[in-house]
Scaffold this motif. Sequence first.
Motif, PDB file in Angstrom:
ATOM      1  N   SER A 132     -67.842   1.392 -53.993  1.00 55.56           N
ATOM      2  CA  SER A 132     -69.031   0.917 -54.690  1.00 55.56           C
ATOM      3  C   SER A 132     -69.658  -0.199 -53.869  1.00 55.56           C
ATOM      4  O   SER A 132     -68.957  -0.955 -53.197  1.00 55.56           O
ATOM      5  CB  SER A 132     -68.678   0.388 -56.080  1.00 55.56           C
ATOM      6  N   SER A 133     -71.009  -0.274 -53.919  1.00 56.05           N
ATOM      7  CA  SER A 133     -71.698  -1.385 -53.266  1.00 56.05           C
ATOM      8  C   SER A 133     -71.989  -2.518 -54.239  1.00 56.05           C
ATOM      9  O   SER A 133     -72.615  -3.511 -53.868  1.00 56.05           O
ATOM     10  CB  SER A 133     -73.011  -0.895 -52.635  1.00 56.05           C
ATOM     11  N   ASN A 134     -71.550  -2.362 -55.491  1.00 55.31           N
ATOM     12  CA  ASN A 134     -71.734  -3.409 -56.492  1.00 55.31           C
ATOM     13  C   ASN A 134     -70.881  -4.628 -56.127  1.00 55.31           C
ATOM     14  O   ASN A 134     -69.686  -4.505 -55.846  1.00 55.31           O
ATOM     15  CB  ASN A 134     -71.338  -2.885 -57.871  1.00 55.31           C
ATOM     16  N   ILE A 135     -71.508  -5.804 -56.134  1.00 55.04           N
ATOM     17  CA  ILE A 135     -70.811  -7.019 -55.701  1.00 55.04           C
ATOM     18  C   ILE A 135     -69.576  -7.283 -56.552  1.00 55.04           C
ATOM     19  O   ILE A 135     -68.493  -7.582 -56.042  1.00 55.04           O
ATOM     20  CB  ILE A 135     -71.745  -8.242 -55.780  1.00 55.04           C
ATOM     21  N   PHE A 136     -69.730  -7.140 -57.854  1.00 48.43           N
ATOM     22  CA  PHE A 136     -68.644  -7.452 -58.774  1.00 48.43           C
ATOM     23  C   PHE A 136     -67.488  -6.469 -58.607  1.00 48.43           C
ATOM     24  O   PHE A 136     -66.321  -6.844 -58.700  1.00 48.43           O
ATOM     25  CB  PHE A 136     -69.175  -7.459 -60.210  1.00 48.43           C
ATOM     26  N   ASN A 137     -67.818  -5.180 -58.345  1.00 48.22           N
ATOM     27  CA  ASN A 137     -66.769  -4.189 -58.124  1.00 48.22           C
ATOM     28  C   ASN A 137     -65.993  -4.466 -56.839  1.00 48.22           C
ATOM     29  O   ASN A 137     -64.773  -4.268 -56.782  1.00 48.22           O
ATOM     30  CB  ASN A 137     -67.373  -2.788 -58.079  1.00 48.22           C
ATOM     31  N   ILE A 138     -66.699  -4.925 -55.807  1.00 51.53           N
ATOM     32  CA  ILE A 138     -66.029  -5.231 -54.544  1.00 51.53           C
ATOM     33  C   ILE A 138     -65.073  -6.408 -54.718  1.00 51.53           C
ATOM     34  O   ILE A 138     -63.922  -6.374 -54.254  1.00 51.53           O
ATOM     35  CB  ILE A 138     -67.068  -5.534 -53.444  1.00 51.53           C
ATOM     36  N   VAL A 139     -65.541  -7.460 -55.400  1.00 47.21           N
ATOM     37  CA  VAL A 139     -64.676  -8.622 -55.641  1.00 47.21           C
ATOM     38  C   VAL A 139     -63.488  -8.235 -56.512  1.00 47.21           C
ATOM     39  O   VAL A 139     -62.349  -8.650 -56.265  1.00 47.21           O
ATOM     40  CB  VAL A 139     -65.479  -9.770 -56.284  1.00 47.21           C
ATOM     41  N   HIS A 140     -63.747  -7.416 -57.539  1.00 54.67           N
ATOM     42  CA  HIS A 140     -62.659  -6.977 -58.425  1.00 54.67           C
ATOM     43  C   HIS A 140     -61.649  -6.136 -57.667  1.00 54.67           C
ATOM     44  O   HIS A 140     -60.429  -6.236 -57.908  1.00 54.67           O
ATOM     45  CB  HIS A 140     -63.234  -6.189 -59.599  1.00 54.67           C
ATOM     46  N   ALA A 141     -62.124  -5.286 -56.742  1.00 53.45           N
ATOM     47  CA  ALA A 141     -61.206  -4.467 -55.943  1.00 53.45           C
ATOM     48  C   ALA A 141     -60.316  -5.339 -55.064  1.00 53.45           C
ATOM     49  O   ALA A 141     -59.122  -5.054 -54.890  1.00 53.45           O
ATOM     50  CB  ALA A 141     -62.006  -3.486 -55.086  1.00 53.45           C
ATOM     51  N   THR A 142     -60.871  -6.426 -54.539  1.00 55.78           N
ATOM     52  CA  THR A 142     -60.068  -7.341 -53.723  1.00 55.78           C
ATOM     53  C   THR A 142     -59.038  -8.073 -54.575  1.00 55.78           C
ATOM     54  O   THR A 142     -57.891  -8.276 -54.147  1.00 55.78           O
ATOM     55  CB  THR A 142     -60.982  -8.360 -53.021  1.00 55.78           C
ATOM     56  N   LEU A 143     -59.431  -8.453 -55.790  1.00 52.56           N
ATOM     57  CA  LEU A 143     -58.482  -9.104 -56.695  1.00 52.56           C
ATOM     58  C   LEU A 143     -57.362  -8.150 -57.101  1.00 52.56           C
ATOM     59  O   LEU A 143     -56.202  -8.563 -57.234  1.00 52.56           O
ATOM     60  CB  LEU A 143     -59.215  -9.594 -57.942  1.00 52.56           C
ATOM     61  N   SER A 144     -57.708  -6.878 -57.308  1.00 55.19           N
ATOM     62  CA  SER A 144     -56.708  -5.900 -57.732  1.00 55.19           C
ATOM     63  C   SER A 144     -55.761  -5.513 -56.603  1.00 55.19           C
ATOM     64  O   SER A 144     -54.603  -5.181 -56.848  1.00 55.19           O
ATOM     65  CB  SER A 144     -57.412  -4.648 -58.269  1.00 55.19           C
ATOM     66  N   ASN A 145     -56.256  -5.537 -55.366  1.00 61.00           N
ATOM     67  CA  ASN A 145     -55.429  -5.172 -54.209  1.00 61.00           C
ATOM     68  C   ASN A 145     -55.529  -6.263 -53.146  1.00 61.00           C
ATOM     69  O   ASN A 145     -56.229  -6.103 -52.138  1.00 61.00           O
ATOM     70  CB  ASN A 145     -55.889  -3.830 -53.622  1.00 61.00           C
ATOM     71  N   PRO A 146     -54.888  -7.404 -53.368  1.00 62.91           N
ATOM     72  CA  PRO A 146     -55.017  -8.526 -52.423  1.00 62.91           C
ATOM     73  C   PRO A 146     -54.501  -8.216 -51.028  1.00 62.91           C
ATOM     74  O   PRO A 146     -54.869  -8.893 -50.075  1.00 62.91           O
ATOM     75  CB  PRO A 146     -54.188  -9.638 -53.086  1.00 62.91           C
ATOM     76  N   GLN A 147     -53.654  -7.191 -50.879  1.00 62.34           N
ATOM     77  CA  GLN A 147     -53.152  -6.842 -49.552  1.00 62.34           C
ATOM     78  C   GLN A 147     -54.267  -6.337 -48.639  1.00 62.34           C
ATOM     79  O   GLN A 147     -54.119  -6.324 -47.405  1.00 62.34           O
ATOM     80  CB  GLN A 147     -52.035  -5.787 -49.637  1.00 62.34           C
ATOM     81  N   GLN A 148     -55.406  -5.931 -49.225  1.00 62.62           N
ATOM     82  CA  GLN A 148     -56.529  -5.477 -48.413  1.00 62.62           C
ATOM     83  C   GLN A 148     -57.120  -6.595 -47.565  1.00 62.62           C
ATOM     84  O   GLN A 148     -57.768  -6.330 -46.550  1.00 62.62           O
ATOM     85  CB  GLN A 148     -57.625  -4.898 -49.315  1.00 62.62           C
ATOM     86  N   ILE A 149     -56.889  -7.834 -47.971  1.00 60.46           N
ATOM     87  CA  ILE A 149     -57.438  -8.971 -47.227  1.00 60.46           C
ATOM     88  C   ILE A 149     -56.902  -8.988 -45.795  1.00 60.46           C
ATOM     89  O   ILE A 149     -57.615  -9.365 -44.855  1.00 60.46           O
ATOM     90  CB  ILE A 149     -57.095 -10.294 -47.943  1.00 60.46           C
ATOM     91  N   ALA A 150     -55.648  -8.568 -45.621  1.00 60.99           N
ATOM     92  CA  ALA A 150     -55.012  -8.607 -44.307  1.00 60.99           C
ATOM     93  C   ALA A 150     -55.282  -7.362 -43.477  1.00 60.99           C
ATOM     94  O   ALA A 150     -54.715  -7.215 -42.394  1.00 60.99           O
ATOM     95  CB  ALA A 150     -53.503  -8.798 -44.476  1.00 60.99           C
ATOM     96  N   SER A 151     -56.125  -6.454 -43.947  1.00 61.72           N
ATOM     97  CA  SER A 151     -56.388  -5.213 -43.221  1.00 61.72           C
ATOM     98  C   SER A 151     -57.315  -5.468 -42.041  1.00 61.72           C
ATOM     99  O   SER A 151     -58.121  -6.409 -42.053  1.00 61.72           O
ATOM    100  CB  SER A 151     -57.008  -4.183 -44.159  1.00 61.72           C
ATOM    101  N   PRO A 152     -57.245  -4.632 -40.998  1.00 66.98           N
ATOM    102  CA  PRO A 152     -58.134  -4.801 -39.831  1.00 66.98           C
ATOM    103  C   PRO A 152     -59.607  -4.704 -40.193  1.00 66.98           C
ATOM    104  O   PRO A 152     -60.422  -5.454 -39.654  1.00 66.98           O
ATOM    105  CB  PRO A 152     -57.706  -3.655 -38.904  1.00 66.98           C
ATOM    106  N   GLN A 153     -59.957  -3.781 -41.115  1.00 62.56           N
ATOM    107  CA  GLN A 153     -61.363  -3.633 -41.472  1.00 62.56           C
ATOM    108  C   GLN A 153     -61.910  -4.881 -42.158  1.00 62.56           C
ATOM    109  O   GLN A 153     -63.071  -5.248 -41.960  1.00 62.56           O
ATOM    110  CB  GLN A 153     -61.594  -2.391 -42.337  1.00 62.56           C
ATOM    111  N   SER A 154     -61.068  -5.549 -42.959  1.00 65.21           N
ATOM    112  CA  SER A 154     -61.502  -6.790 -43.603  1.00 65.21           C
ATOM    113  C   SER A 154     -61.720  -7.889 -42.566  1.00 65.21           C
ATOM    114  O   SER A 154     -62.703  -8.639 -42.649  1.00 65.21           O
ATOM    115  CB  SER A 154     -60.462  -7.242 -44.626  1.00 65.21           C
ATOM    116  N   ALA A 155     -60.829  -7.979 -41.596  1.00 65.16           N
ATOM    117  CA  ALA A 155     -60.965  -9.002 -40.556  1.00 65.16           C
ATOM    118  C   ALA A 155     -62.235  -8.779 -39.733  1.00 65.16           C
ATOM    119  O   ALA A 155     -62.977  -9.735 -39.434  1.00 65.16           O
ATOM    120  CB  ALA A 155     -59.737  -8.982 -39.654  1.00 65.16           C
ATOM    121  N   LEU A 156     -62.515  -7.534 -39.390  1.00 67.02           N
ATOM    122  CA  LEU A 156     -63.707  -7.226 -38.599  1.00 67.02           C
ATOM    123  C   LEU A 156     -64.982  -7.514 -39.392  1.00 67.02           C
ATOM    124  O   LEU A 156     -65.934  -8.093 -38.872  1.00 67.02           O
ATOM    125  CB  LEU A 156     -63.669  -5.758 -38.163  1.00 67.02           C
TER     126      LEU A 156
END
Length: 317
Positions: free
Chosen positions: A154-178
């Motif tokens: 989703s491109s919805n801002i709130f959905n993106i933030v919620h997805a990060t809160l639900s899966n915090p391990q995504q923060i350490a992914s290469p795509q997040s760093a880039l």
Amino acid sequence: MSYLSLILQITLIVVISPLIGQLMIKIKSKAEGRRGPSLLQGVRELGKLLKKGEINPIGTGSAFALAPAIYLVSTLVLSAIIPLIALKLPGSSNYDLFWVVGILLIGTIALGLGGLDTATAFGGMGASRELMVAALIEPSILMAIYALSIRANSSNIFNIVHATLSNPQQIASPQSALALIGLVIVVVAEAGRIPIDNPSTHLELTMIHEAMVLEVNGPKLAMVKLASSMRLVILIGLVVNLFFPIGISYSTSSVGSIILGIVALVIKVSLLAGLLAFVEVFLAKLRLFRVPELLAGSFVFGFLAVTASYFLPVIKA
């Protein structure tokens, strides 16, 4: 309670923006061995400008008259649609990151037209440079947004933030760093900070943003200065909540969670703004013809983030 949270969020951005700007100046001064101004100096300057009269250049029209108000109003709209202290704000299901890109551009174009309307050499030069930078920024923002949208479906801002809160391990992914690197470069360019622009310079030939508003004075200049500082805080808050949404409230039904969201936002924005100011001490402003190269680099980081979002799951599978 949701509308109260929205009002609190807008008010918070308006109140802390001049303080954050002065905090950055204070940190840079300390790093350079100077005392620096008080944190309230920005508020005093805004109050002084609001009390002054206005002098409009001869021949200017509605573009010059309306540009500061449009710039400020567009920034206030940004402060209302981005999840900074809470997720569930009024209209949260309707706003996506493409709205942010469009509203940012509206304010930039309005200020650029106001600079052109003065028909002065520096106003036209600053407007042309600002619009050139804006044209280079937009693809980079869209590419980074696309990478984050893939992760959240989703491109919805709130959905993106919620997805990060639900899966915090995504923060350490290469795509997040880039994507983070690309967005940080974009924030620096959009806010007119070193190495793209120097907000404290007085040499007209090197100015970008400040050259557009050389003829703006009085309350209109106060609008521009407040909106500029608000944009910096909003963009920093957007970046930290997209990638590090720690402390943001899930809902607006709890007073305690709202207060926690406010405190968390102030701390995160202050830390990142302080880090940005400290890094600026060791950087020099780029020559104008080097700016497109840096912004092209941010686009490349966004493109690599999109590529990683598509292919890394396949490789892991």
